[in-house]
Design a protein around this motif. Structure first.
Motif, PDB file in Angstrom:
ATOM      1  N   PHE A 564     124.870 151.678 -42.856  1.00 14.67           N
ATOM      2  CA  PHE A 564     124.837 151.750 -41.407  1.00 14.67           C
ATOM      3  C   PHE A 564     126.184 152.273 -40.923  1.00 14.67           C
ATOM      4  O   PHE A 564     127.154 152.348 -41.687  1.00 14.67           O
ATOM      5  N   SER A 565     126.250 152.630 -39.644  1.00  9.38           N
ATOM      6  CA  SER A 565     127.480 153.142 -39.046  1.00  9.38           C
ATOM      7  C   SER A 565     127.857 152.314 -37.831  1.00  9.38           C
ATOM      8  O   SER A 565     126.979 151.827 -37.101  1.00  9.38           O
ATOM      9  N   VAL A 566     129.165 152.167 -37.634  1.00  9.86           N
ATOM     10  CA  VAL A 566     129.692 151.504 -36.449  1.00  9.86           C
ATOM     11  C   VAL A 566     130.372 152.572 -35.595  1.00  9.86           C
ATOM     12  O   VAL A 566     131.363 153.179 -36.017  1.00  9.86           O
ATOM     13  N   GLU A 567     129.820 152.811 -34.429  1.00 11.75           N
ATOM     14  CA  GLU A 567     130.369 153.795 -33.507  1.00 11.75           C
ATOM     15  C   GLU A 567     131.152 153.082 -32.402  1.00 11.75           C
ATOM     16  O   GLU A 567     131.118 151.864 -32.271  1.00 11.75           O
ATOM     17  N   LYS A 568     131.853 153.861 -31.592  1.00 10.54           N
ATOM     18  CA  LYS A 568     132.578 153.290 -30.461  1.00 10.54           C
ATOM     19  C   LYS A 568     131.608 152.597 -29.507  1.00 10.54           C
ATOM     20  O   LYS A 568     130.482 153.040 -29.322  1.00 10.54           O
ATOM     21  N   GLY A 569     132.084 151.541 -28.898  1.00 16.18           N
ATOM     22  CA  GLY A 569     131.265 150.837 -27.926  1.00 16.18           C
ATOM     23  C   GLY A 569     131.953 149.576 -27.450  1.00 16.18           C
ATOM     24  O   GLY A 569     132.684 148.937 -28.207  1.00 16.18           O
ATOM     25  N   ASP A 570     131.713 149.195 -26.210  1.00 16.95           N
ATOM     26  CA  ASP A 570     132.340 148.011 -25.633  1.00 16.95           C
ATOM     27  C   ASP A 570     131.511 146.749 -25.826  1.00 16.95           C
ATOM     28  O   ASP A 570     132.015 145.639 -25.688  1.00 16.95           O
ATOM     29  N   THR A 571     130.232 146.910 -26.141  1.00 20.10           N
ATOM     30  CA  THR A 571     129.361 145.763 -26.346  1.00 20.10           C
ATOM     31  C   THR A 571     129.068 145.608 -27.831  1.00 20.10           C
ATOM     32  O   THR A 571     129.188 146.566 -28.605  1.00 20.10           O
ATOM     33  N   PRO A 572     128.662 144.401 -28.272  1.00 16.93           N
ATOM     34  CA  PRO A 572     128.343 144.206 -29.692  1.00 16.93           C
ATOM     35  C   PRO A 572     127.233 145.156 -30.160  1.00 16.93           C
ATOM     36  O   PRO A 572     126.274 145.418 -29.420  1.00 16.93           O
ATOM     37  N   LEU A 573     127.398 145.652 -31.359  1.00 14.28           N
ATOM     38  CA  LEU A 573     126.394 146.510 -31.973  1.00 14.28           C
ATOM     39  C   LEU A 573     125.419 145.625 -32.745  1.00 14.28           C
ATOM     40  O   LEU A 573     125.814 144.920 -33.677  1.00 14.28           O
ATOM     41  N   VAL A 574     124.158 145.644 -32.347  1.00 14.38           N
ATOM     42  CA  VAL A 574     123.134 144.823 -32.992  1.00 14.38           C
ATOM     43  C   VAL A 574     122.231 145.744 -33.802  1.00 14.38           C
ATOM     44  O   VAL A 574     121.631 146.681 -33.262  1.00 14.38           O
ATOM     45  N   LEU A 575     122.141 145.494 -35.114  1.00 15.91           N
ATOM     46  CA  LEU A 575     121.389 146.351 -36.019  1.00 15.91           C
ATOM     47  C   LEU A 575     120.330 145.539 -36.750  1.00 15.91           C
ATOM     48  O   LEU A 575     120.624 144.484 -37.325  1.00 15.91           O
ATOM     49  N   ASP A 576     119.102 146.039 -36.741  1.00 16.97           N
ATOM     50  CA  ASP A 576     118.011 145.407 -37.478  1.00 16.97           C
ATOM     51  C   ASP A 576     118.019 145.937 -38.909  1.00 16.97           C
ATOM     52  O   ASP A 576     117.842 147.134 -39.140  1.00 16.97           O
ATOM     53  N   MET A 577     118.240 145.036 -39.866  1.00 14.80           N
ATOM     54  CA  MET A 577     118.363 145.441 -41.261  1.00 14.80           C
ATOM     55  C   MET A 577     117.025 145.579 -41.979  1.00 14.80           C
ATOM     56  O   MET A 577     116.966 146.026 -43.116  1.00 14.80           O
ATOM     57  N   ASP A 578     115.926 145.186 -41.343  1.00 12.21           N
ATOM     58  CA  ASP A 578     114.591 145.412 -41.918  1.00 12.21           C
ATOM     59  C   ASP A 578     114.434 144.892 -43.342  1.00 12.21           C
ATOM     60  O   ASP A 578     114.114 145.653 -44.258  1.00 12.21           O
ATOM     61  N   VAL A 579     114.639 143.646 -43.559  1.00 12.52           N
ATOM     62  CA  VAL A 579     114.469 143.089 -44.918  1.00 12.52           C
ATOM     63  C   VAL A 579     113.003 143.157 -45.309  1.00 12.52           C
ATOM     64  O   VAL A 579     112.142 142.722 -44.552  1.00 12.52           O
TER      65      VAL A 579
END
Length: 579
Positions: A564-579
């Motif tokens: 996954f990638s972490v881009e610029k942003g002021d709010t938390p990045l929420v990522l669904d990992m799809d287990v």
């Protein structure tokens, strides 16, 4: 004033008496038999309101100034003795304050502005009777002063050894043409507290370069399946780019290649793309070195900055180009653009279009003021995918009247008004005794253009290895903490293979010196790794630097890997990992 001490040095404390604030002219002396000094109050509306001087958090220019009149030559001005033993070796000192011009400028040759120099004289008391040969003069700042306007001093100096002759030192303000009155407000000389600055930058960096991340491995109803499972998150690369200069010789050295491939993401060619290299003789094109270096970078997956298509400085233009008449030069410029850009379309993400236009104007002088914009527009037409940069030196140092951030911005605006698609700002970064606040001030001003900034040719020249490491850290922390900066490219890093010899990170035998270790440690500091357990809601939270990551999850049924990638942003990045 805020102060801290280390090894007997008091940081951020002025070594001069600002007597205009205290008791008239005490402490100040005139330079020149005819020079007269007097103290004055500036009109409140004319007192500067913005300053980079953060010696004290509540500092504001006082509005009180010393006026030097009756100057008979450029050496005349004013001076003040620095207390004996106050200046210490290996300490970076800033010279701050404000300079303006009074009467006489309109009658002087080159009316409008004047270069005023602040010099530190060591080994004498600075008075009229000191023999010149017994004094060591160190430049402490240069400003391009104007009548009716206050210009901030951004001087810096560092002593190699203690002043040993008489133990005395003095600061001199001089340099304006004879007959021009010089005004000096709030002159200060103080030791720079780098550690205090670094603490501020770490907080700034966390805000600018990191983001909260939530990895969701299950819906709330299925969280029990992964709750408590072990997780490991590793950063693979950064969004912020670090690069280095290469040439045909260094890529044959296994030690160079090893350090380059491990620690740098981008490359730039030292000379092999420049016009004088690819067409040293008119009509005889030679791209063999360029192709070989591109093949090397392709093997290791390193993008390359295109440096440079043209070079504006007169002595960097090959003789056959100088010999052309205007029509022939116009054709040669078009030929250069067509030859280079059609051959390498899409290969160089950046181009420095016409290098060092603040310091040279060969093509403009020959072909008119529109030629620089033409170079940008034609480059964009032939290779529309490349970001087109201006590139120049000394802008970040605050000590070159020809290369102020304001003049750089004016140049960029003029290009854009003529339709030039300027896509980035290059600061070369050939630094000596860098000071973070001065660099940050330049970056802040240039950021108002909304263009990305790169340090394109970084080297910090210092024989003392520990100080060299400190100097690199100053520049790198300022660049990395600033939101407008997207990358830093070193102008070489190995001993014996650099333009400036006392700037290397790696010795000729491949051993990494302390400056190189500092760079490696900073890259490690700016890389995020995290370990832990999935929480009861099926989430894993961490704060990471911008870039690409791989996550490894170990469950009862086996291991899972995802990227996954972490881009610029002021709010938390929420990522669904799809287990």
């Amino acid at each position: 004033m805020a102060c801290s001490c280390a090894h007997g040095v008091v940081f951020d404390a002025n070594l001069l008496r600002n007597s205009a604030l205290e008791d008239g002219l005490a402490g100040w002396a005139p330079l020149g038999a005819c020079t007269k000094l007097s103290a004055h109050d500036e009109e409140p509306a004319n007192v500067p309101t913005e300053t980079i001087n953060d010696v004290a958090d509540d500092y504001k220019p006082s509005g009180r100034y010393i006026l030097a009149t009756g100057r008979a030559c450029e050496e005349d001005g004013l001076c003040q003795v620095i207390p004996g033993g106050a200046l210490m070796p290996r300490i970076t000192y800033r010279v701050a304050g404000w300079i303006s011009l009074g009467d006489g400028m309109a009658k002087a040759e080159g009316a409008g502005d004047a270069v005023v120099r602040i010099n530190i004289r060591l080994g004498g008391d600075g008075g009229e009777g000191v023999e010149e040969e017994k004094c060591l003069v160190v430049e402490g700042g240069v400003v391009c002063a104007e009548a009716g306007k206050w210009t901030e001093i951004k001087g810096v100096f560092r002593l190699k050894a203690s002043p040993v002759l008489s133990g005395a030192a003095a600061v001199h303000v001089q340099g304006a043409p004879a007959g021009v009155d010089v005004k000096v407000m709030d002159l200060q000389v103080f030791a720079v507290d780098r550690k205090a600055r670094f603490k501020k930058l770490k907080k700034k960096t966390d805000k600018v370069r990191r983001r909260d991340v939530v990895l969701k491995f299950a819906d709330a109803g299925a969280s029990s399946a992964v709750s408590g499972a072990s997780i490991r998150v590793m950063q693979m690369d950064q969004s912020f780019a670090f690069g280095a200069c290469i040439n045909p010789a260094v890529i044959q050295d296994p030690n160079f290649v090893d350090f380059f491939t491990k620690h740098f993401d981008w490359a730039v060619f030292e000379n092999e793309l420049k016009w004088y290299h690819t067409e040293a003789v008119q009509g005889q094109l030679n791209y063999a070195d360029t192709d070989a270096l591109l093949d090397f970078c392709d093997r290791y997956g390193k993008p390359v900055r295109g440096h440079c298509i043209f070079w504006a400085v007169d002595n960097m233009v090959q003789k056959w180009v100088k010999a052309l008449d205007n029509d022939q030069l116009t054709a040669a410029v078009q030929g250069r653009l067509t030859s280079l850009l059609t051959r390498y379309t899409g290969r160089f993400p950046h181009y420095d279009v016409n290098n060092e236009m603040l310091h040279g104007s060969f093509f403009q002088d020959k072909l008119g003021e529109d030629v620089n914009a033409f170079m940008f527009k034609e480059t964009a037409r032939i290779d529309p995918g490349a970001a087109l940069f201006v590139n120049d030196y000394n802008v970040e140092g605050g000590n070159d009247p020809n290369a102020t951030p304001e003049k750089y911005i004016a140049q960029i605006n003029a290009l854009q008004e003529k339709g030039a698609p300027v896509g980035g700002i290059g600061l070369q970064g050939h630094v000596t005794n860098p000071v973070g606040e001065i660099i940050c001030d330049a970056l802040d001003k240039l950021a108002t253009t909304d263009l990305p900034i790169w340090l394109t040719e970084l080297d910090a020249c210092e024989t003392d290895l520990d100080l060299r490491a400190d100097d690199y850290e100053v520049v790198l922390r300022e660049a990395y903490a600033h939101p407008a900066v997207e990358g830093v490219v070193f102008w070489g890093f190995m001993q014996g293979h650099m333009w400036r010899q006392d700037a290397c990170l790696v010795n000729s035998d491949g051993t990494v010196n302390c400056a190189g270790e500092r760079f490696i440690n900073l890259r490690r500091e700016w890389t995020s790794h995290a370990r832990g357990k999935i929480d009861s809601d099926g989430n894993f939270k961490f704060r990471g630097y911008h870039g690409s990551y791989i996550v490894q999850l170990a469950t009862a049924t086996g291991k899972m890997h995802k990227t996954f990638s972490v881009e610029k942003g002021d709010t938390p990045l929420v990522l669904d990992m799809d287990v």
